[in-house]
Write an enzyme that holds these catalytic residues in place. Sequence first.
Site, PDB file in Angstrom:
ATOM      1  N   HIS A  94       0.821  -1.204   0.000  1.00 26.08           N
ATOM      2  CA  HIS A  94       0.000   0.000   0.000  1.00 26.08           C
ATOM      3  C   HIS A  94       0.856   1.254   0.000  1.00 26.08           C
ATOM      4  O   HIS A  94       2.018   1.253   0.394  1.00 26.08           O
ATOM      5  CB  HIS A  94      -0.940   0.022   1.215  1.00 26.08           C
ATOM      6  CG  HIS A  94      -0.219   0.104   2.535  1.00 26.08           C
ATOM      7  ND1 HIS A  94       0.489  -0.957   3.082  1.00 26.08           N
ATOM      8  CD2 HIS A  94      -0.098   1.130   3.423  1.00 26.08           C
ATOM      9  CE1 HIS A  94       1.012  -0.591   4.236  1.00 26.08           C
ATOM     10  NE2 HIS A  94       0.680   0.679   4.472  1.00 26.08           N
ATOM     11  N   ASP A  96       0.427   5.003   1.783  1.00 30.49           N
ATOM     12  CA  ASP A  96      -0.333   5.441   2.948  1.00 30.49           C
ATOM     13  C   ASP A  96      -1.449   6.425   2.597  1.00 30.49           C
ATOM     14  O   ASP A  96      -1.261   7.385   1.843  1.00 30.49           O
ATOM     15  CB  ASP A  96       0.592   6.107   3.968  1.00 30.49           C
ATOM     16  CG  ASP A  96       1.401   5.095   4.762  1.00 30.49           C
ATOM     17  OD1 ASP A  96       0.978   3.931   4.849  1.00 30.49           O
ATOM     18  OD2 ASP A  96       2.461   5.479   5.300  1.00 30.49           O
ATOM     19  N   HIS A 257       4.704   0.193   0.281  1.00 27.49           N
ATOM     20  CA  HIS A 257       5.487  -0.578   1.246  1.00 27.49           C
ATOM     21  C   HIS A 257       4.657  -1.711   1.828  1.00 27.49           C
ATOM     22  O   HIS A 257       3.426  -1.738   1.716  1.00 27.49           O
ATOM     23  CB  HIS A 257       6.060   0.312   2.356  1.00 27.49           C
ATOM     24  CG  HIS A 257       5.049   1.091   3.125  1.00 27.49           C
ATOM     25  ND1 HIS A 257       4.485   2.254   2.640  1.00 27.49           N
ATOM     26  CD2 HIS A 257       4.492   0.891   4.338  1.00 27.49           C
ATOM     27  CE1 HIS A 257       3.628   2.736   3.515  1.00 27.49           C
ATOM     28  NE2 HIS A 257       3.602   1.927   4.557  1.00 27.49           N
ATOM     29  N   ARG A 272       5.440   6.399  13.918  1.00 27.24           N
ATOM     30  CA  ARG A 272       5.368   7.017  12.590  1.00 27.24           C
ATOM     31  C   ARG A 272       4.882   8.457  12.680  1.00 27.24           C
ATOM     32  O   ARG A 272       3.871   8.742  13.322  1.00 27.24           O
ATOM     33  CB  ARG A 272       4.411   6.228  11.690  1.00 27.24           C
ATOM     34  CG  ARG A 272       4.438   6.686  10.223  1.00 27.24           C
ATOM     35  CD  ARG A 272       3.434   5.935   9.402  1.00 27.24           C
ATOM     36  NE  ARG A 272       2.097   6.521   9.473  1.00 27.24           N
ATOM     37  CZ  ARG A 272       1.005   5.948   8.957  1.00 27.24           C
ATOM     38  NH1 ARG A 272       1.091   4.768   8.369  1.00 27.24           N
ATOM     39  NH2 ARG A 272      -0.174   6.540   9.064  1.00 27.24           N
TER      40      ARG A 272
END
Length: 313
Positions: A94, A96, A257, A272
């Site tokens: 995907h 993000d 990723h 993150r």
Amino acid sequence: MTLQIKKLGANIGAQLDGITLSGDLDQATVAAINDALLAHKVIFFREQHHLDDDGQLAFARRLGTPTIAHPTVTSRGHQILPIDSNYDKANSWHTDVTFVDRIPKASLLRAVTLPEYGGTTTWASTEAAYDQLPEPLRVLAENLWGVHTNVYDYVSAYGPASGTAEDAVPDTVSEYRKEFESAYYETEHPVVRVHPETGRRALLLGHFVKRFAGLSAGESAALFALLQARVTKLENTVRWSWQAGDLAIWDNRATQHYAVADYDDQYRRLSRVTLAGDIPVGVDGSHSRVVAGDASHYSEVVAAGIPTLSVVP
């Protein structure tokens, strides 16, 4: 400090050494880091043991404007999202947050707690995938629009492929998914977008794609598999084995990723920070279109480039 760049693969990935990351870096160094990000798509820093959440956020502000942690998952942090294996393993390809119109510029991911084995992350260059398309596929892709939503097949990670029945999904994961889908978002994006800083073209796909506009479910599935396979071709990927003190930054406009869930039931946690981006533009100049959901609370729409000053929002 002397920045040293070690290329990790022909199409994606570099390790940057000789630097201590902080919110106090000079503008020239920040620009060099951003240039490396644009060139290599994902960059890695070792031995950043001094960073905590505040330090990570301060450094992130030098590269851009942080978003809130997530458009819908708001219970676990304001600007820092814990990537916590108790809730979600993100083990599918995907880019993000593509279900909103303002796709993030980049994300910074810092190792916090790592398993004794496994738990690597793999990134793929969506620019290299586009560059390698034969002309007939390139023309087709440039005329496609993907419909992205935040409702997708979560069960696949726990279904037959992993030997776990659907009704055996952990309660923490079920709760996370309910929050993830607590507000519905749907956006139409061009399948080929033009990068706002480099002008290069990249494929905009990943697991948030529900279908292609104007095509049936069967046609969409066949075309998605064909194009997505170009992205995840091994030559277009780099796989990172995390160590304590690591920080990775990826250009979310030019990559996908996949977090490899090969560490059994060991605990894995990373932090993150996400940077606000722009609204994608297709090769014909058309912008992405909102179908459902308002993401204005999630982030600003930010012009390409890095801020000249570190300004705390």
